[in-house]
Design a protein around this motif. Structure first.
Motif, PDB file in Angstrom:
ATOM      1  N   GLY A   1     -17.742  -4.775   0.227  1.00  0.00           N
ATOM      2  CA  GLY A   1     -17.529  -3.651   1.148  1.00  0.00           C
ATOM      3  C   GLY A   1     -16.873  -4.018   2.335  1.00  0.00           C
ATOM      4  O   GLY A   1     -16.595  -3.559   3.406  1.00  0.00           O
ATOM      5  N   TYR A   2     -16.388  -5.424   2.542  1.00  0.00           N
ATOM      6  CA  TYR A   2     -15.657  -5.579   3.866  1.00  0.00           C
ATOM      7  C   TYR A   2     -14.095  -5.467   3.650  1.00  0.00           C
ATOM      8  O   TYR A   2     -13.369  -5.678   2.682  1.00  0.00           O
ATOM      9  CB  TYR A   2     -15.440  -7.317   4.049  1.00  0.00           C
ATOM     10  N   LEU A   3     -13.720  -4.679   4.740  1.00  0.00           N
ATOM     11  CA  LEU A   3     -12.158  -4.134   4.749  1.00  0.00           C
ATOM     12  C   LEU A   3     -11.888  -4.629   5.976  1.00  0.00           C
ATOM     13  O   LEU A   3     -12.258  -4.399   7.090  1.00  0.00           O
ATOM     14  CB  LEU A   3     -12.003  -2.635   4.569  1.00  0.00           C
ATOM     15  N   PHE A   4     -10.637  -5.308   6.243  1.00  0.00           N
ATOM     16  CA  PHE A   4     -10.195  -5.918   7.394  1.00  0.00           C
ATOM     17  C   PHE A   4      -8.728  -5.214   7.840  1.00  0.00           C
ATOM     18  O   PHE A   4      -7.965  -5.898   8.485  1.00  0.00           O
ATOM     19  CB  PHE A   4      -9.800  -7.361   7.165  1.00  0.00           C
ATOM     20  N   ALA A   5      -8.389  -4.049   7.310  1.00  0.00           N
ATOM     21  CA  ALA A   5      -7.117  -3.452   7.453  1.00  0.00           C
ATOM     22  C   ALA A   5      -7.297  -2.013   7.230  1.00  0.00           C
ATOM     23  O   ALA A   5      -8.438  -1.411   6.723  1.00  0.00           O
ATOM     24  CB  ALA A   5      -5.943  -3.831   6.595  1.00  0.00           C
ATOM     25  N   ARG A   6      -6.179  -1.004   7.890  1.00  0.00           N
ATOM     26  CA  ARG A   6      -6.586   0.366   7.558  1.00  0.00           C
ATOM     27  C   ARG A   6      -6.365   0.765   6.426  1.00  0.00           C
ATOM     28  O   ARG A   6      -6.739   1.979   5.941  1.00  0.00           O
ATOM     29  CB  ARG A   6      -5.566   1.099   8.693  1.00  0.00           C
ATOM     30  N   ARG A   7      -5.767   0.031   5.404  1.00  0.00           N
ATOM     31  CA  ARG A   7      -5.444   0.057   4.146  1.00  0.00           C
ATOM     32  C   ARG A   7      -5.674  -1.167   3.191  1.00  0.00           C
ATOM     33  O   ARG A   7      -5.097  -2.170   3.880  1.00  0.00           O
ATOM     34  CB  ARG A   7      -4.256   0.646   3.771  1.00  0.00           C
ATOM     35  N   GLY A   8      -5.993  -1.310   2.028  1.00  0.00           N
ATOM     36  CA  GLY A   8      -6.055  -2.572   1.280  1.00  0.00           C
ATOM     37  C   GLY A   8      -7.321  -2.756   0.731  1.00  0.00           C
ATOM     38  O   GLY A   8      -8.118  -1.597   0.481  1.00  0.00           O
TER      39      GLY A   8
END
Length: 537
Positions: A271-278
């Motif tokens: 669940g970790y997301l470090f960008a607006r997409r990816g």
């Protein structure tokens, strides 16, 4: 015979990992991107996410340790890059590696000591000039002499640049001294640009970025760039490709199918997301520990409780339920550069307790929330001791609430809730301690119900068109509606459940449905009354 592979739990040395047969997920394509596209970088990621290992991988590459990269992406890519740049492959550079993660910073001497220790080691190799008296002048002198004596540009790698600042966040005077010291020290990277081949700094937060890197305008921050979203952490594809034997073994231990176990791991650690997409990434520390121990547990959260973050939330009187995924923040807020008790959200994101759930391009803002169940329940349990007077001689605990739910004893449940409210402090005009305001009482109800979900199957839903709280057990569905006494009685709350059809979605569950309407007395700051209606199966 089952082959047990070595999980690199806590292993931060790329050389040790490769030479001793640990499982390694190939991240060297990111190394190739970095060295082929720029020279000075900064990366922010939560603790125990693999920053140190990646920095160690960079060190091994620039030291020309070709044998460690056999079979990895960079092995072939380096040959091609060297040909394009007209140089020999696996060229060796002098590496200055500064690790600030090994000290507990409580006084000015701790920071000076660790910087001096590294400087003395480098000066022993590359020479010393007695006229260099300050830490920053010595650092500059070391870089220049290293270049002159080796004939090669220098690589500077700094791990956990912000550890001294995080350790002194509650000591503003010492924190300010540290900022000045580190600001001068790190600014050397810009002034020595001609002597540098590459520089890479890592940290957890960016709260000191303005003051520390104001002079470092050649720095490229890759923390929120889509191309580097998965530079640390484990993607779903990497999980399936690299850990098939461990998934099979753990599935047998837990009596779960392959797909069922993947769902469990996803819900708990992904669940970790470090960008607006990816791509989303899993928490690597928790995932590796799970495979090593063959047991699901809160490994990452157990390594450190965010005490100062809890205090920030209390000081700001932050509405805790919003952390479930209802926080909206523009791009400037997400990249905010300092910790602030009045705005704890950016540092909650940077330290890994919130993550990007969605980016709305048309409005240029992010929606943030908990990344997974490990963080959600761990963080709420940490808040519990601050907001709830449980286990403080009252004879009340979450487990007793759970016993009431299991026994279908709603009256006992509500009486315990009354006792909790009766023991909460209230915010008076003469505040001598942190006390509660009216909105904090809503947080108390929320915490009690959501923490039940750790042991039963609890669903806490919003108030727009749905019940305030729904608790689902193996045999029973509880539907709660709360009203302020000035806005309606307990009977009216119960009638709202009926009129708006809150129970319709549970009618075919085969479970008994219990409706609970309750009213809250604002003057006495406690539950005034409640009514119960049972809908038989």
């Amino acid at each position: 015979m089952v082959v047990v592979r070595k999980m690199p739990v806590g292993t931060q040395s790329f050389q040790i990992l490769q030479e001793n047969g640990y499982v390694y997920i190939d991240k060297t394509r990111y190394l190739y991107q970095l060295i082929s596209q720029g020279r000075v970088y900064f990366l922010s990621r939560p603790r125990r996410f693999g920053k140190s290992l990646f920095l160690s991988t960079l060190a091994a590459y620039f030291q020309g340790q070709r044998e460690l990269f056999k079979g990895l992406y960079i092995e072939k890519a380096e040959e091609e890059l060297a040909q394009q740049e007209g140089r020999e492959a696996w060229k060796k550079y002098p590496v200055l590696y500064l690790d600030l993660n090994t000290e507990n910073y409580q006084g000015i001497e701790e920071l000076e000591n660790i910087l001096c220790t590294h400087l003395e080691a480098w000066e022993a190799l590359y020479g010393k000039n007695e006229i260099e008296r300050t830490l920053s002048s010595r650092f500059k002198g070391v870089i220049q002499r290293t270049y002159e004596r080796t004939g090669q540009q220098v690589v500077v790698l700094i791990d956990e640049y912000d550890k001294p600042l995080l350790d002194t966040i509650s000591k503003p005077e010492l924190n300010a001294v540290y900022r000045d010291t580190l600001g001068a020290f790190y600014s050397v990277i810009k002034s020595c640009d001609q002597y540098l081949r590459f520089a890479f700094l890592t940290g957890v937060t960016k709260f000191g970025k303005v003051s520390i890197f104001s002079g470092l305008n050649n720095l490229r921050d890759i923390s929120l760039l889509p191309d580097y979203a998965a530079i640390c952490g484990i993607t779903e594809e990497e999980l399936k490709t690299n850990f098939a034997p461990e998934i099979e073994t753990l599935g047998k231990e837990l009596a779960q199918t392959y797909e069922s176990l993947l769902t469990t791991l996803r819900q708990r650690y992904d669940g970790y997301l470090f960008a607006r997409r990816g791509e989303n990434v899993y928490n690597p520390f928790s995932l590796l520990n799970t495979f090593a121990a063959k047991e699901l547990a809160d490994y990452w959260y157990a390594t450190g409780a965010p005490t100062f973050l809890v205090e920030y939330l209390k000081e700001a009187h932050y509405f805790i339920p919003d952390l479930e995924g209802n926080i909206l923040l523009d791009v400037y807020g997400l990249d905010k550069n300092r910790a602030d008790g009045h705005d704890p959200v950016p540092i909650l994101f940077q330290t890994g307790y919130l993550t990007i759930k969605e980016y709305v391009a048309s409005r240029n803002y992010y929606r943030l929330g908990y990344p997974n169940d490990e963080v959600r329940y761990g963080f709420l349990n940490n808040l519990k001791s601050s907001f709830l007077p449980l286990d403080r001689g009252l004879g009340i605990s979450i487990f007793k609430f759970l016993d009431d739910i299991d026994a279908q004893d709603v009256d006992s449940f509500m009486e315990r809730l009354q006792t909790v409210f009766a023991n909460l402090p209230y915010d008076t005009t003469e505040r001598t301690e942190v006390k509660f305001r009216e909105r904090d009482y809503q947080i108390v109800v929320y915490l009690v119900f959501v923490l039940l979900g750790q042991y039963t199957a609890t669903e806490v839903v919003g108030t727009t068109g749905r019940a305030d709280c729904v608790v689902i057990t193996a045999t029973t569905v509880y539907v709660f509606e709360f009203k302020l006494w000035s806005a309606g009685s307990a009977e009216e709350a119960l009638q709202q459940i009926i009129d708006k059809g809150y129970v319709a979605k549970y009618a075919s569950s085969g479970k008994e449905i219990i409706l609970v309407g309750a009213s809250f007395d604002e003057e006495k700051r406690n539950i005034k009354e409640w009514v119960i209606q049972r809908n038989e199966r």
